[in-house]
Design a protein around this motif. Structure first.
Motif, PDB file in Angstrom:
ATOM      1  N   LYS A 238      39.408  52.561  44.669  1.00 15.34           N
ATOM      2  CA  LYS A 238      40.303  50.894  44.101  1.00 15.34           C
ATOM      3  C   LYS A 238      40.843  50.884  45.629  1.00 15.34           C
ATOM      4  O   LYS A 238      40.820  49.344  45.539  1.00 15.34           O
ATOM      5  N   ALA A 239      40.503  51.565  46.218  1.00 17.91           N
ATOM      6  CA  ALA A 239      40.930  51.045  47.304  1.00 17.91           C
ATOM      7  C   ALA A 239      40.347  50.375  48.596  1.00 17.91           C
ATOM      8  O   ALA A 239      40.702  49.142  49.427  1.00 17.91           O
ATOM      9  N   SER A 242      40.385  46.595  46.609  1.00 15.82           N
ATOM     10  CA  SER A 242      40.661  46.124  46.961  1.00 15.82           C
ATOM     11  C   SER A 242      40.962  45.671  48.566  1.00 15.82           C
ATOM     12  O   SER A 242      41.330  43.953  48.998  1.00 15.82           O
ATOM     13  N   GLY A 243      40.144  46.417  49.281  1.00 15.78           N
ATOM     14  CA  GLY A 243      40.446  45.642  50.982  1.00 15.78           C
ATOM     15  C   GLY A 243      39.269  44.955  50.443  1.00 15.78           C
ATOM     16  O   GLY A 243      39.680  44.106  51.932  1.00 15.78           O
ATOM     17  N   ARG A 244      37.922  44.752  50.179  1.00 17.33           N
ATOM     18  CA  ARG A 244      37.554  43.776  50.185  1.00 17.33           C
ATOM     19  C   ARG A 244      37.677  42.316  49.413  1.00 17.33           C
ATOM     20  O   ARG A 244      37.677  40.789  50.272  1.00 17.33           O
ATOM     21  N   ALA A 245      38.613  42.192  48.426  1.00 14.93           N
ATOM     22  CA  ALA A 245      39.291  41.479  47.816  1.00 14.93           C
ATOM     23  C   ALA A 245      40.093  40.402  49.198  1.00 14.93           C
ATOM     24  O   ALA A 245      40.501  39.783  48.639  1.00 14.93           O
ATOM     25  N   ALA A 246      41.134  41.470  49.852  1.00 17.33           N
ATOM     26  CA  ALA A 246      42.374  40.713  50.902  1.00 17.33           C
ATOM     27  C   ALA A 246      42.235  40.987  52.143  1.00 17.33           C
ATOM     28  O   ALA A 246      42.159  40.496  52.697  1.00 17.33           O
ATOM     29  N   TYR A 288      42.069  47.592  53.568  1.00 16.09           N
ATOM     30  CA  TYR A 288      42.267  48.667  53.024  1.00 16.09           C
ATOM     31  C   TYR A 288      43.390  49.342  52.816  1.00 16.09           C
ATOM     32  O   TYR A 288      43.840  50.034  51.697  1.00 16.09           O
ATOM     33  N   GLY A 290      46.307  47.227  52.554  1.00 16.27           N
ATOM     34  CA  GLY A 290      47.008  47.068  52.036  1.00 16.27           C
ATOM     35  C   GLY A 290      47.875  45.509  52.877  1.00 16.27           C
ATOM     36  O   GLY A 290      49.093  45.491  52.026  1.00 16.27           O
ATOM     37  N   ASP A 292      48.901  42.447  55.781  1.00 14.90           N
ATOM     38  CA  ASP A 292      48.660  41.036  55.323  1.00 14.90           C
ATOM     39  C   ASP A 292      47.839  41.092  57.229  1.00 14.90           C
ATOM     40  O   ASP A 292      48.371  39.942  57.019  1.00 14.90           O
TER      41      ASP A 292
END
Length: 334
Positions: A238-239, A242-246, A288, A290, A292
């Motif tokens: 999941k991390a 999420s890292g790919r998306a962010a 990865y 979280g 920004d």
């Protein structure tokens, strides 16, 4: 088919696991080179990470794991358009592999039986959208390594010979491993790998006992062992997703860019590949975890794996290259 050893159950080897996770977040980092002793979990980690990732959606019968009809190569046999989930590919490249086997070649059988000039895809086609693993990469012929690094960077395999003009997608994460005592890679090739880490056999008795305990549990009761570690593997998956998306939204300030440049100049790194890889890896770590924005802490933590293999040798400095990077980081960031 038996499931690989869980990624989260691998004992120690923190830097190696982190490097592989970051290339999963951003495959554009440029692959990982792992140098160290035999039996330290290098190939286990690659297969475990690939199994941890969600399956890819690919067209049934596509030799390049194409996701859509537009991605399916025009030289291949037509496909029905149906797609299915397949595990993230992990392709092994054996030491004795010829260039034809790696990149592909003329399909001799079709040429003789049908009189057709057709292409037989190689290992690069099978590795598309997955991982290409090379054990003992330092013993592989230099021209093959050059070829692999060029394709890994461009994301496309191009063959122009024997009357064939073929190209296809070849986007994969290149992972090479080897023992430096058996031969070294040329500096020009070292520089082309995105990240480099060193692994050692653990010397702590309790850690070695834990390795034996977990491996024995996996071999004797694999289902129970996989179930035990599933939650931790899911958390890592999941991390990564999420890292790919962010990743695209992670900011890098002018101060962070200056830190990258000053650090590489202080280390005497040739060219600009060091700065670019350092920044890209720090951004992947921030995504990865979280964050920004890229911070000095991110740069400090990924600097050894991004830069240690790009240093010129200093015969008067007995410290390892990773130690030299850390020492320089502290001086520059003081």
């Amino acid at each position: 088919m038996r499931q690989p050893f869980p990624f989260s159950a691998i004992v120690g080897q923190t830097e190696m696991k982190q490097a592989m996770i970051l290339t999963a977040v951003d495959p554009g980092i440029g692959g990982v080179l792992v140098f160290g002793d035999r039996g330290t979990g290098k190939s286990t980690a690659v297969r475990a990470l690939a199994a941890l990732l969600p399956p890819i959606r690919a067209l049934v019968g596509s030799p390049t794991n194409a996701a859509t009809a537009e991605d399916h190569p025009d030289w291949a046999e037509p496909v029905s358009g149906k797609s299915h989930d397949v595990p993230t590919p992990v392709i092994d490249l054996p030491l004795g592999a010829t260039e034809d086997r790696v990149v592909g070649a003329l399909d001799i059988e079709r040429a003789l039986t049908r009189g057709e000039k057709a292409f037989e895809p190689g290992l690069l086609a099978r590795a598309n959208r997955g991982y290409l693993y090379i054990d003992e990469v330092n013993l592989l012929e230099d021209h093959i390594v050059d070829l692999l690094l060029d394709v890994a960077q461009s994301g496309e395999n191009v063959i122009e010979r024997e009357g064939l003009s073929i190209r296809h997608d070849a986007r994969f994460v290149l992972v090479g491993s080897g023992n430096p005592e058996e031969g070294e890679l040329r500096p020009q090739l070292l520089d082309r790998f995105g990240l480099s880490v060193e692994v050692r056999s653990p010397t702590d008795i309790d850690e070695r006992v834990e390795v034996i305990r977990r491996r024995a549990a996996f071999d004797t009761q694999p289902e129970a062992f996989l179930k035990k570690w599933r939650a931790k593997d899911t958390k890592i998956r999941k991390a990564i997703l999420s890292g790919r998306a962010a990743l695209g939204s992670v900011e890098a300030s002018d101060a962070a860019l200056r830190d990258c440049a000053e650090l590489c100049v202080a280390l005497g790194s040739d060219g600009l590949r060091g700065e670019l890889t350092l920044l890209r890896t720090a951004r992947a770590l921030a995504a990865y975890e979280g964050s920004d924005a890229v911070t000095r802490d991110h740069l400090r933590r990924v600097a050894p794996m991004s830069l240690s293999h790009r240093l010129r040798r200093d015969p008067l400095d007995e410290a390892g290259s990773a130690s030299r990077v850390l020492r320089t980081v502290e001086d520059v960031f003081a």
